[in-house]
Design a protein around this motif. Structure first.
Motif, mmCIF file in Angstrom:
data_model
loop_
_atom_site.group_PDB
_atom_site.id
_atom_site.type_symbol
_atom_site.label_atom_id
_atom_site.label_comp_id
_atom_site.label_asym_id
_atom_site.label_seq_id
_atom_site.Cartn_x
_atom_site.Cartn_y
_atom_site.Cartn_z
ATOM 1 N N GLU A 264 -69.683 36.115 -6.649
ATOM 2 C CA GLU A 264 -68.291 35.702 -6.857
ATOM 3 C C GLU A 264 -67.635 35.331 -5.531
ATOM 4 N N SER A 268 -66.597 31.311 -4.516
ATOM 5 C CA SER A 268 -65.167 31.030 -4.351
ATOM 6 C C SER A 268 -64.794 30.715 -2.901
ATOM 7 N N LYS A 270 -64.423 28.532 0.035
ATOM 8 C CA LYS A 270 -64.383 27.099 0.320
ATOM 9 C C LYS A 270 -64.887 26.769 1.723
ATOM 10 N N ASP A 327 -67.441 27.078 -7.627
ATOM 11 C CA ASP A 327 -66.875 28.020 -8.592
ATOM 12 C C ASP A 327 -66.560 27.362 -9.936
#
Length: 539
Positions: A264, A268, A270, A327
Motif C-alpha cells: 500500500e 501510493s 508518487k 495505485d
C-alpha cells in the motif's frame, strides 16, 4: 610507480577474467548476491535519472555525492560505484591515488549484514579485508573497517519474537559463535541516529542502493518464510535520500505475507519513478529460485507523478516503459499490456469471484487431517477430498460450513504451480464435488451451488484462458487463495462461458486476445480434475 598503482587499483581494470563476483555462490536464499552485470543495470538507471534531473550532468563526475549500501554482501554496488567515480572524476582529480582516497573515504559507505560479508565487501572494495592494511588501495583510513561497518548486534525479544524483524527467539537466540542475523540497519527506532552512530556526524546520503536480505533465516522456507526486505526499504526511505535504488523479490506487488502495508505504501508513493521487472524465474539472478521473479525500483525524492514500468523477458524489454499511476488497483498489475484488458473488464462494474471463493480451511480441517479409508462403520459418512487421497469422516467431525456439505461445490487446489521458469496454467483444473462431500485446506471451495448444472458451468468458466489470465495478474507464487480471483467477473451461470464469448463480451481486440493466449495455456481435453490435491506441481 604510477603503473604499479594502476595495477593495484583493481576496479580501474576491466580485463579481469573472470570477475570473482560473477563466480561466487549465494550463502543462502536470504542472502542472494547481486551479479555485477545486474548491479550495473541499476546504476545505469540511476545515472539516467540523475542526468534528467540535473541538466544532463554526469553523476560519476560529482565528487560531493555520497552513496550507502545498507545491506552490503559482496560489495558489488560499492565496487562498481567506485569504478565509475574513478573514471568520472579523472579530469577534476588527475592524481589517481588522491582520487581513490577521496572516493573511498568520503563518497562510498556500506553496512555489512554479517561478519563474513563485511570482510568480502572490504576485499572487493579495498582489495584487502583491512581498509588500512598494506595491500589496501586506500591510504586515508585509520581503522581496519574503513567505511564498511559491521558489529554483531542482538535481537530485542518480546513474547518469543524480535520486536524489529519478527525473528523467532527459539531459533535465533543462540551462542556467540553463530550469526544472529540481527541486521543493524533495521534494528532501530531511529535510523538517522543509528547511521550517525555508525559513521559519525550528520550523514546525509544522496543515494542509497542495495539488495537486502529477502527473508528471515529462522526455519521458514520459500513463501512460508517471513519477508524482511521491505524493512530495509522503509528504513532507507526514512533517511530521505535524493535517490533510493533497491532490487527485491516482486512478490510484494500482488501478495506475500506481511507485505500488505508495504505494498500500500509503495503503490501510493508518487516518488517511485521507475520499476524494472523480471517476472521469469531465474532470469534476473541466474540459478536463484525466487518465485514471482525479481524487480528493481528507482525512488526519486523530487519526483511527484506516475511511475514508468517496464518488463524484461529473455533479456529484452517486452515493450517501452509505460508511465502509470500504481495505485489504480490494490495490487500492481505488472505487465503494461494487461492494463487495457483489465480496464475493459472492470468498466462493466460487475461483482467479482473473490466474494464466492472460501477462505483458508473452508471446512475447518487442516491439510494433514485424514479420515477413514472407507465409509464402513460411519453413521453419517462424508466424503473428504484431502491431500493426496480421498477419505471418509463423520459429519460431526467437520467443524465449519456444515451447510455446504449437502450442496454442489467446485474445488480448486490452494497450491498450484510448477518449478518451471514460466507458469502458463495459473489454476488447476476444477473438481466438481457432489453433495455429501467436504475438503481439507488443500483446497478452496471456489463456489457452492444448488444444482449440478450451475457447478458444471462455473467449472467450465474457471477453465477458460480469460479467467485464468485475470488470476495471473494477482498470482505471484504457487499460492492461490481467494484474493487471486478478485479480478474475475461473477457472471450468470445459465450458460457455458467460452473464451470466444468472453472476448466478445468485453470487446477485446485481436492483439489483446493474442496477448492473453500467449500468457495462458489451454488445459488438456479432460474437462475436470477427478484426482485429489498433491500440494505440488500441476503443470
Amino acid at each position: 610507480m604510477a603503473e604499479a598503482l594502476t595495477q593495484q587499483v583493481g576496479f580501474t581494470l576491466r580485463g579481469r577474467n573472470p570477475d570473482v563476483l560473477t563466480c561466487i555462490a549465494n550463502l543462502s536464499n536470504d542472502e542472494v548476491f547481486t551479479p555485477p552485470e545486474f548491479a550495473n543495470r541499476m546504476l545505469d538507471t540511476l545515472a539516467e535519472a540523475w542526468a534528467a534531473s540535473h541538466d544532463g550532468a554526469n553523476l560519476w563526475a560529482d565528487k560531493t555525492v555520497k552513496f550507502l549500501d545498507p545491506c552490503t554482501k559482496s560489495g558489488v554496488f560499492l565496487r562498481e560505484i567506485t569504478r565509475r567515480l574513478t573514471q568520472g572524476l579523472a579530469d577534476e582529480m588527475p592524481d589517481l591515488q588522491a582520487r581513490v582516497d577521496h572516493i573511498l573515504t568520503r563518497q562510498v559507505f556500506g553496512i555489512g549484514i554479517t561478519r563474513l560479508t563485511s570482510l568480502l565487501a572490504r576485499r572487493s572494495l579495498y582489495c584487502s579485508k583491512h581498509a588500512n592494511g598494506e595491500h589496501s588501495i586506500a591510504r586515508g583510513f585509520a581503522s581496519d573497517d574503513g567505511n564498511i561497518w559491521f558489529e554483531r548486534i542482538e535481537h530485542t525479544w518480546a513474547n518469543g519474537k524480535c520486536t524489529y524483524c519478527g525473528a523467532s527467539q527459539q531459533t535465533m537466540d543462540r551462542g556467540e559463535g553463530l550469526e544472529t542475523h540481527a541486521y543493524a540497519f533495521i534494528h532501530t527506532d531511529d535510523i538517522k541516529t543509528r547511521v550517525a552512530e555508525l559513521f559519525g556526524g550528520d550523514m546525509q546520503f544522496d543515494v542509497i542502493i542495495g539488495n537486502p536480505p529477502y527473508q528471515l533465516d529462522d526455519g521458514g522456507y520459500g513463501t512460508s518464510a517471513a519477508p524482511i526486505y521491505q524493512l530495509f526499504v522503509e528504513k532507507a526511505l526514512d533517511l530521505d535520500p535524493r535517490y533510493a535504488v533497491f532490487v527485491t523479490p516482486s512478490r510484494w506487488m500482488a501478495g506475500g505475507k506481511g507485505l500488505d502495508k508495504y505494498r500500500e505504501r509503495m503503490l501510493s508513493d508518487k516518488r517511485l519513478r521507475r520499476i524494472v521487472d523480471y517476472p521469469k524465474l531465474y532470469e534476473g539472478f541466474p540459478g536463484v529460485k525466487i518465485r514471482g521473479g525479481i524487480s528493481y525500483f528507482l525512488w526519486d525524492r523530487d519526483h511527484n507523478g506516475p511511475c514508468a514500468v517496464q518488463t524484461i523477458w529473455d533479456g529484452q524489454p517486452t515493450g517501452p516503459a509505460v508511465a502509470r499511476h500504481l495505485d489504480a488497483y490494490d495490487i500492481l498489475v505488472r505487465r503494461n499490456e494487461a492494463v487495457p484488458i483489465l480496464e475493459k473488464v472492470r468498466a462493466k462494474g460487475e461483482p467479482t469471484l473473490d466474494a464466492r471463493v472460501s477462505s483458508q480451511k473452508p471446512f475447518g480441517l487442516r491439510t494433514f487431517f485424514h479420515g477413514k479409508p472407507d465409509s464402513k462403520r460411519l453413521k453419517n459418512p462424508v466424503k473428504l477430498f484431502g491431500s493426496q487421497k480421498i477419505s471418509w469422516v463423520e459429519r460431526s467431525e467437520i467443524p465449519s460450513n456444515a451447510p455446504w456439505i449437502d450442496m454442489w461445490k467446485v474445488l480448486m487446489t490452494r497450491v498450484q504451480g510448477t518449478s518451471a521458469a514460466i507458469e502458463t496454467k495459473f489454476l488447476s483444473k476444477p473438481i466438481i464435488a457432489e453433495p455429501g462431500t467436504a475438503c481439507t485446506e488443500s483446497y478452496v471451495v471456489a463456489g457452492v451451488f444448488d444444482t449440478e448444472i450451475e457447478a458444471m458451468n462455473y467449472a467450465i468458466y474457471l477453465r477458460t484462458r480469460f479467467a485464468r489470465f485475470l488470476v495471473s495478474l494477482r498470482k505471484s507464487t504457487q499460492d492461490a487463495p481467494k484474493t487471486v480471483y478478485a479480478f474475475i467477473p461473477d457472471l450468470p451461470l445459465d450458460q457455458e462461458w467460452t473464451d470466444a464469448k468472453l472476448y466478445k463480451r468485453y470487446g477485446l481486440t485481436g492483439e489483446e486476445i493474442a496477448f492473453i493466449e500467449a500468457q495462458v495455456a489451454e488445459h488438456d481435453s479432460e474437462l475436470f480434475d477427478v484426482a485429489v490435491a498433491d500440494d505440488g506441481d500441476d503443470e
